[in-house]
Structures are given as C-alpha cells and as structure tokens.
Design a protein around this motif. Structure first.
Motif, PDB file in Angstrom:
ATOM      1  N   LEU A 207     -19.334 -22.171 -53.852  1.00  0.00           N
ATOM      2  CA  LEU A 207     -19.189 -21.189 -52.769  1.00  0.00           C
ATOM      3  C   LEU A 207     -20.483 -21.069 -51.975  1.00  0.00           C
ATOM      4  O   LEU A 207     -20.466 -21.065 -50.733  1.00  0.00           O
ATOM      5  N   ASN A 208     -21.603 -20.976 -52.683  1.00  0.00           N
ATOM      6  CA  ASN A 208     -22.881 -20.813 -51.976  1.00  0.00           C
ATOM      7  C   ASN A 208     -23.183 -22.029 -51.094  1.00  0.00           C
ATOM      8  O   ASN A 208     -23.666 -21.876 -49.967  1.00  0.00           O
ATOM      9  N   ALA A 209     -22.843 -23.222 -51.583  1.00  0.00           N
ATOM     10  CA  ALA A 209     -23.077 -24.423 -50.778  1.00  0.00           C
ATOM     11  C   ALA A 209     -22.190 -24.430 -49.535  1.00  0.00           C
ATOM     12  O   ALA A 209     -22.623 -24.839 -48.452  1.00  0.00           O
ATOM     13  N   ALA A 210     -20.954 -23.945 -49.682  1.00  0.00           N
ATOM     14  CA  ALA A 210     -20.005 -23.981 -48.561  1.00  0.00           C
ATOM     15  C   ALA A 210     -20.451 -23.097 -47.401  1.00  0.00           C
ATOM     16  O   ALA A 210     -20.080 -23.334 -46.255  1.00  0.00           O
ATOM     17  N   TYR A 211     -21.239 -22.051 -47.730  1.00  0.00           N
ATOM     18  CA  TYR A 211     -21.679 -21.114 -46.685  1.00  0.00           C
ATOM     19  C   TYR A 211     -23.173 -21.264 -46.378  1.00  0.00           C
ATOM     20  O   TYR A 211     -23.748 -20.456 -45.643  1.00  0.00           O
ATOM     21  N   ASN A 212     -23.797 -22.303 -46.979  1.00  0.00           N
ATOM     22  CA  ASN A 212     -25.216 -22.607 -46.705  1.00  0.00           C
ATOM     23  C   ASN A 212     -25.352 -24.116 -46.555  1.00  0.00           C
ATOM     24  O   ASN A 212     -26.056 -24.770 -47.315  1.00  0.00           O
ATOM     25  N   ASP A 213     -24.639 -24.673 -45.580  1.00  0.00           N
ATOM     26  CA  ASP A 213     -24.602 -26.122 -45.439  1.00  0.00           C
ATOM     27  C   ASP A 213     -25.971 -26.669 -45.066  1.00  0.00           C
ATOM     28  O   ASP A 213     -26.770 -25.996 -44.403  1.00  0.00           O
ATOM     29  N   LYS A 214     -26.209 -27.902 -45.490  1.00  0.00           N
ATOM     30  CA  LYS A 214     -27.504 -28.551 -45.261  1.00  0.00           C
ATOM     31  C   LYS A 214     -27.793 -28.735 -43.781  1.00  0.00           C
ATOM     32  O   LYS A 214     -28.931 -28.624 -43.342  1.00  0.00           O
ATOM     33  N   ALA A 215     -26.763 -29.001 -43.008  1.00  0.00           N
ATOM     34  CA  ALA A 215     -26.971 -29.253 -41.573  1.00  0.00           C
ATOM     35  C   ALA A 215     -27.260 -27.962 -40.803  1.00  0.00           C
ATOM     36  O   ALA A 215     -27.649 -28.012 -39.635  1.00  0.00           O
ATOM     37  N   GLY A 216     -27.059 -26.821 -41.431  1.00  0.00           N
ATOM     38  CA  GLY A 216     -27.394 -25.550 -40.774  1.00  0.00           C
ATOM     39  C   GLY A 216     -26.371 -25.054 -39.762  1.00  0.00           C
ATOM     40  O   GLY A 216     -26.674 -24.173 -38.955  1.00  0.00           O
ATOM     41  N   VAL A 217     -25.158 -25.585 -39.817  1.00  0.00           N
ATOM     42  CA  VAL A 217     -24.151 -25.176 -38.838  1.00  0.00           C
ATOM     43  C   VAL A 217     -23.684 -23.733 -39.092  1.00  0.00           C
ATOM     44  O   VAL A 217     -23.479 -22.965 -38.151  1.00  0.00           O
ATOM     45  N   THR A 218     -23.554 -23.368 -40.368  1.00  0.00           N
ATOM     46  CA  THR A 218     -23.119 -21.997 -40.681  1.00  0.00           C
ATOM     47  C   THR A 218     -24.190 -20.990 -40.250  1.00  0.00           C
ATOM     48  O   THR A 218     -23.869 -19.912 -39.734  1.00  0.00           O
ATOM     49  N   ALA A 219     -25.466 -21.367 -40.417  1.00  0.00           N
ATOM     50  CA  ALA A 219     -26.561 -20.503 -39.953  1.00  0.00           C
ATOM     51  C   ALA A 219     -26.472 -20.320 -38.435  1.00  0.00           C
ATOM     52  O   ALA A 219     -26.623 -19.214 -37.911  1.00  0.00           O
ATOM     53  N   GLU A 220     -26.192 -21.421 -37.734  1.00  0.00           N
ATOM     54  CA  GLU A 220     -26.071 -21.362 -36.277  1.00  0.00           C
ATOM     55  C   GLU A 220     -24.886 -20.488 -35.864  1.00  0.00           C
ATOM     56  O   GLU A 220     -24.970 -19.710 -34.908  1.00  0.00           O
ATOM     57  N   PHE A 221     -23.786 -20.623 -36.609  1.00  0.00           N
ATOM     58  CA  PHE A 221     -22.578 -19.824 -36.378  1.00  0.00           C
ATOM     59  C   PHE A 221     -22.909 -18.338 -36.530  1.00  0.00           C
ATOM     60  O   PHE A 221     -22.535 -17.504 -35.694  1.00  0.00           O
ATOM     61  N   ASN A 222     -23.634 -18.001 -37.588  1.00  0.00           N
ATOM     62  CA  ASN A 222     -24.000 -16.613 -37.863  1.00  0.00           C
ATOM     63  C   ASN A 222     -24.941 -16.093 -36.763  1.00  0.00           C
ATOM     64  O   ASN A 222     -24.717 -15.043 -36.165  1.00  0.00           O
ATOM     65  N   LEU A 223     -25.976 -16.867 -36.448  1.00  0.00           N
ATOM     66  CA  LEU A 223     -26.954 -16.440 -35.436  1.00  0.00           C
ATOM     67  C   LEU A 223     -26.362 -16.398 -34.028  1.00  0.00           C
ATOM     68  O   LEU A 223     -26.852 -15.658 -33.165  1.00  0.00           O
ATOM     69  N   ASN A 224     -25.296 -17.166 -33.807  1.00  0.00           N
ATOM     70  CA  ASN A 224     -24.667 -17.152 -32.484  1.00  0.00           C
ATOM     71  C   ASN A 224     -24.144 -15.762 -32.113  1.00  0.00           C
ATOM     72  O   ASN A 224     -24.013 -15.416 -30.944  1.00  0.00           O
ATOM     73  N   LEU A 225     -23.876 -14.949 -33.153  1.00  0.00           N
ATOM     74  CA  LEU A 225     -23.440 -13.573 -32.902  1.00  0.00           C
ATOM     75  C   LEU A 225     -24.515 -12.809 -32.116  1.00  0.00           C
ATOM     76  O   LEU A 225     -24.199 -12.054 -31.184  1.00  0.00           O
ATOM     77  N   LEU A 226     -25.778 -13.013 -32.480  1.00  0.00           N
ATOM     78  CA  LEU A 226     -26.873 -12.337 -31.763  1.00  0.00           C
ATOM     79  C   LEU A 226     -27.011 -12.889 -30.349  1.00  0.00           C
ATOM     80  O   LEU A 226     -27.298 -12.147 -29.406  1.00  0.00           O
ATOM     81  N   LYS A 227     -26.795 -14.206 -30.222  1.00  0.00           N
ATOM     82  CA  LYS A 227     -26.835 -14.818 -28.879  1.00  0.00           C
ATOM     83  C   LYS A 227     -25.775 -14.206 -27.997  1.00  0.00           C
ATOM     84  O   LYS A 227     -26.009 -13.893 -26.822  1.00  0.00           O
ATOM     85  N   ARG A 228     -24.587 -14.039 -28.574  1.00  0.00           N
ATOM     86  CA  ARG A 228     -23.471 -13.465 -27.813  1.00  0.00           C
ATOM     87  C   ARG A 228     -23.786 -12.020 -27.419  1.00  0.00           C
ATOM     88  O   ARG A 228     -23.527 -11.608 -26.284  1.00  0.00           O
ATOM     89  N   ILE A 229     -24.364 -11.276 -28.366  1.00  0.00           N
ATOM     90  CA  ILE A 229     -24.730  -9.886 -28.080  1.00  0.00           C
ATOM     91  C   ILE A 229     -25.776  -9.846 -26.956  1.00  0.00           C
ATOM     92  O   ILE A 229     -25.688  -9.042 -26.027  1.00  0.00           O
ATOM     93  N   ASN A 230     -26.748 -10.740 -27.033  1.00  0.00           N
ATOM     94  CA  ASN A 230     -27.766 -10.801 -25.976  1.00  0.00           C
ATOM     95  C   ASN A 230     -27.130 -11.064 -24.615  1.00  0.00           C
ATOM     96  O   ASN A 230     -27.434 -10.394 -23.627  1.00  0.00           O
ATOM     97  N   ARG A 231     -26.231 -12.024 -24.579  1.00  0.00           N
ATOM     98  CA  ARG A 231     -25.646 -12.440 -23.299  1.00  0.00           C
ATOM     99  C   ARG A 231     -24.653 -11.407 -22.762  1.00  0.00           C
ATOM    100  O   ARG A 231     -24.713 -11.033 -21.591  1.00  0.00           O
ATOM    101  N   GLU A 232     -23.765 -10.943 -23.630  1.00  0.00           N
ATOM    102  CA  GLU A 232     -22.670 -10.099 -23.136  1.00  0.00           C
ATOM    103  C   GLU A 232     -22.991  -8.611 -23.126  1.00  0.00           C
ATOM    104  O   GLU A 232     -22.366  -7.853 -22.385  1.00  0.00           O
ATOM    105  N   LEU A 233     -23.947  -8.197 -23.963  1.00  0.00           N
ATOM    106  CA  LEU A 233     -24.249  -6.762 -24.047  1.00  0.00           C
ATOM    107  C   LEU A 233     -25.684  -6.457 -23.635  1.00  0.00           C
ATOM    108  O   LEU A 233     -26.219  -5.400 -23.969  1.00  0.00           O
ATOM    109  N   GLY A 234     -26.318  -7.379 -22.935  1.00  0.00           N
ATOM    110  CA  GLY A 234     -27.685  -7.155 -22.509  1.00  0.00           C
ATOM    111  C   GLY A 234     -28.625  -6.890 -23.674  1.00  0.00           C
ATOM    112  O   GLY A 234     -29.492  -6.022 -23.587  1.00  0.00           O
ATOM    113  N   GLY A 235     -28.459  -7.617 -24.744  1.00  0.00           N
ATOM    114  CA  GLY A 235     -29.337  -7.452 -25.909  1.00  0.00           C
ATOM    115  C   GLY A 235     -30.619  -8.245 -25.754  1.00  0.00           C
ATOM    116  O   GLY A 235     -30.708  -9.136 -24.901  1.00  0.00           O
ATOM    117  N   ASN A 236     -31.625  -7.914 -26.564  1.00  0.00           N
ATOM    118  CA  ASN A 236     -32.862  -8.727 -26.526  1.00  0.00           C
ATOM    119  C   ASN A 236     -33.288  -9.135 -27.929  1.00  0.00           C
ATOM    120  O   ASN A 236     -34.468  -9.118 -28.266  1.00  0.00           O
TER     121      ASN A 236
END
Ligand code: AVJ
Length: 335
Positions: A207-236
């Motif tokens: 389970l831990n490997a499935a949500y912590n992939d070596k290529a870092g795609v899941t990390a990017e998916f998770n962090l994209n939430l902050l990117k979206r907040i920055n873009r759509e809600l004027g976040g910084n």
C-alpha cells in the motif's frame, strides 16, 4: 470543468460561479479547521485527471490493473448475474474503460447509463461507445451521483444493474459508504443488482509503495491541489514548502494522503490568511481498504444481499456483486 470553460475563453456561467464559490468555501473552511483538510474531489481538475491517468499506469499502483484483470477473467461469470434487457448504470463513469469489458461480455445489456458530474466527458465517451455497440442504448446522465437523480424514462421498466468500480467507494468514510449504498438502492429500485470494485486490506509495504511511487507522480498529483488553489482561488502557496506524505493507517484501514508544511509559514487563499506550524499537514485524501466481509456487512445494512465476490490471484482487489432485497432504509436527517 471550470478550468476548461476558462481555457476556451468563454464567460464563466452561473453554475461555474457556484462551483467556484463552493470550492472556495470548502478550501477556506477546511484550512481553518483543525486538523486541516481539503476534500479529495478537488484533485480532479484537468491536470489532476491527467495525473491520475498516469498513476493508473505506474508499476506500484496495482488497483487499476488488478480490477481490469478481474473484470476480464471473470467477465463471463459476472455476465451471468446481469439479467436480459438490463440497464447498466455506472456511478461516476468518467472514461468507460471498465464498463466496456462488461458490455462486451454481456450482450444482454440493452442500455448503458453513465452518470457523471462532468457532462462533457460522458457525452464524448458516449459518442465513442455508440459505434462500437450499435445495438446498445447509451444514455448519459449529467449529475452528481451522490445526490438523487432520475434514471432515463427509457430504462424505467428494464432490470437495473449498478456499477461502481475503481474503489471510489474507498474515498468515503465508512458511514458515508453505507449511506451511498442505500442511496444507490433507492435510485436503482427493488430487484436491482450492484457490482462494486473495492480495494482490499493488504501488507503495508504494498500500500505504501502504491501511494509513494518512485517516479513521484502521486506526489505531483497531491501537490497539484495547491497549484489549483493558487490558480483558481488566488492562493499563494509555495509548492517548494510542502511535501507529499502518504501512509497506510492500519488501525483505521485507510491510506491517508497529506501535504506537510516544511516550515512555519503563512499562505493566502481567497483573501484569508492561513498559518502553518512546521510539519503541520493538510489531510487531502483517505482511501479506505476493506475486507470482503466488511464491505458485505456495510452492504447488508443498506439492503443489499451479497451474491458473489471475485479477487485477483494476490487478493489485492475485489469485485463484489449484490442484489437488493428489502426496501432500502429511508434517508436519515444526518445524511
Ligand atoms: C481513484 C480514489 C480510487 O484512492 O487509490 C490514487 C485515488 N490517490 N493515488 C485511490 C488516488 C492517490 C484513488 N481512487
């Protein structure tokens, strides 16, 4: 959807504005709560949906491959549980890759009703399905499948078979999952059947490997939430100052995803200032893992009788079939 409307240069519609107001309220409310949280459904902007597609191809992320494998190898068995002339109703259809396997294996299905909040996507999918299944009625319904919606008139007398793959049910709290199963029963009606894909409890390393992939795609998916907040809600939010955390919480039988603040810091979002302690996290997702028995118990409580369950050779994932026995329990005020 909102992002798409914008990138096409059109004026945001009143509905888009409502969506955006709700997004802002959920994010601000969630970040002012303790512990901090943001609902997982906000991962899926255009970029988030593409990142999730990439996750499903990762070597460590077994659920999609396992589920597709079970559907393919058990297609004939699953087909036996689908009555002649049935309408297959998919909750949260997205891309209909999994439904295609059932539709091929069960030509007795007369209608396919994909239900999704993103009307554009299901209309697009429907247009691709129709030429491949000329005898099938494809009747998309644009709706939030967690809310009540009406099935198309044309399938009112057909036997109803619900389809809820992808372990999407794992994103709900267990009491919400039970409420959803009861809700599905009310929508599908007496005599209906339901086919659910559920991720199973397994060793933590897997389970831990499935949500912590070596290529870092899941990390990017998770962090994209902050990117979206920055873009759509004027976040910084400074994305370099947050880190992806995912781990199996065995006591609660769920994989948790968080964004951890690497230092004491402040961020602005929708005009509000939010403060973070060093190491404080935003809880962004729960992905509950079930035993076959635990899910069957939830389903029984919602009026569904377990018919059959299939798993892959590793027992990583399951497809479970149910039949509606009793009238589903009435809606409670708390729902
Ligand atoms: C689409 C909710 C089933 O919980 O495994 C994948 C989403 N999150 N990697 C899951 C997800 C991180 C996925 N579901």
């Amino acid at each position: 959807m909102v992002a798409l409307a914008r990138s096409q240069g059109s004026q945001p519609s009143a509905e888009d504005q409502d969506d955006q107001d709700l997004f802002a309220a959920d994010v601000v409310g969630g970040l002012q709560a303790s512990p901090k949280r943001v609902p997982a459904k906000y991962f899926y902007d255009d970029t988030g949906s593409l990142l999730f597609e990439r996750i499903t191809d990762l070597p460590e992320y077994y659920p999609t491959r396992c589920e597709m494998g079970i559907l393919r190898t058990q297609a004939a068995e699953i087909s036996k549980l689908i009555p002649q002339g049935a309408a297959l109703v998919e909750f949260g259809a997205g891309a209909s890759k999994k439904a295609r396997i059932l539709l091929k294996a069960a030509p007795q299905i007369a209608a396919y009703v994909p239900v999704d909040i993103c009307g554009e996507m299901i209309e697009r999918e429907a247009a691709e399905l129709r030429p491949d299944f000329p005898a099938l009625k494809v009747l998309p319904v644009t709706a939030d499948f967690t809310q009540s919606f009406a099935l198309p008139e044309e399938v009112s007398t057909a036997p109803h078979v619900g389809f809820f793959p992808g372990s999407t049910i794992g994103n709900f709290e267990p009491h919400e999952a039970a409420a959803f199963l009861a809700h599905a029963g009310r929508i599908l009606g007496p005599g209906a059947r339901l086919i659910v894909g559920v991720d199973l409890i397994k060793p933590a390393e897997v389970l831990n490997a499935a949500y912590n992939d070596k290529a870092g795609v899941t990390a990017e998916f998770n962090l994209n939430l902050l990117k979206r907040i920055n873009r759509e809600l004027g976040g910084n939010f400074n994305l370099d100052c947050f880190e992806h955390h995912a781990f199996f919480n065995r006591e609660r039988s769920r994989v948790e995803m968080h964004l951890a603040s690497l230092k004491k810091q402040k961020a602005k979002v929708a005009g509000e200032t939010v403060e973070f302690r060093a190491g404080e996290t935003i809880h962004t997702e729960n992905s509950y893992k079930y035993s076959t028995e635990k899910l069957a118990a939830l389903a029984r409580g919602a009026g569904w009788r377990p018919l059959k369950a299939w798993t892959d050779e590793n027992n990583y994932f399951s497809i479970q079939a149910f039949e509606l026995t009793d009238e589903p329990p009435p809606v409670r005020a708390a729902e």
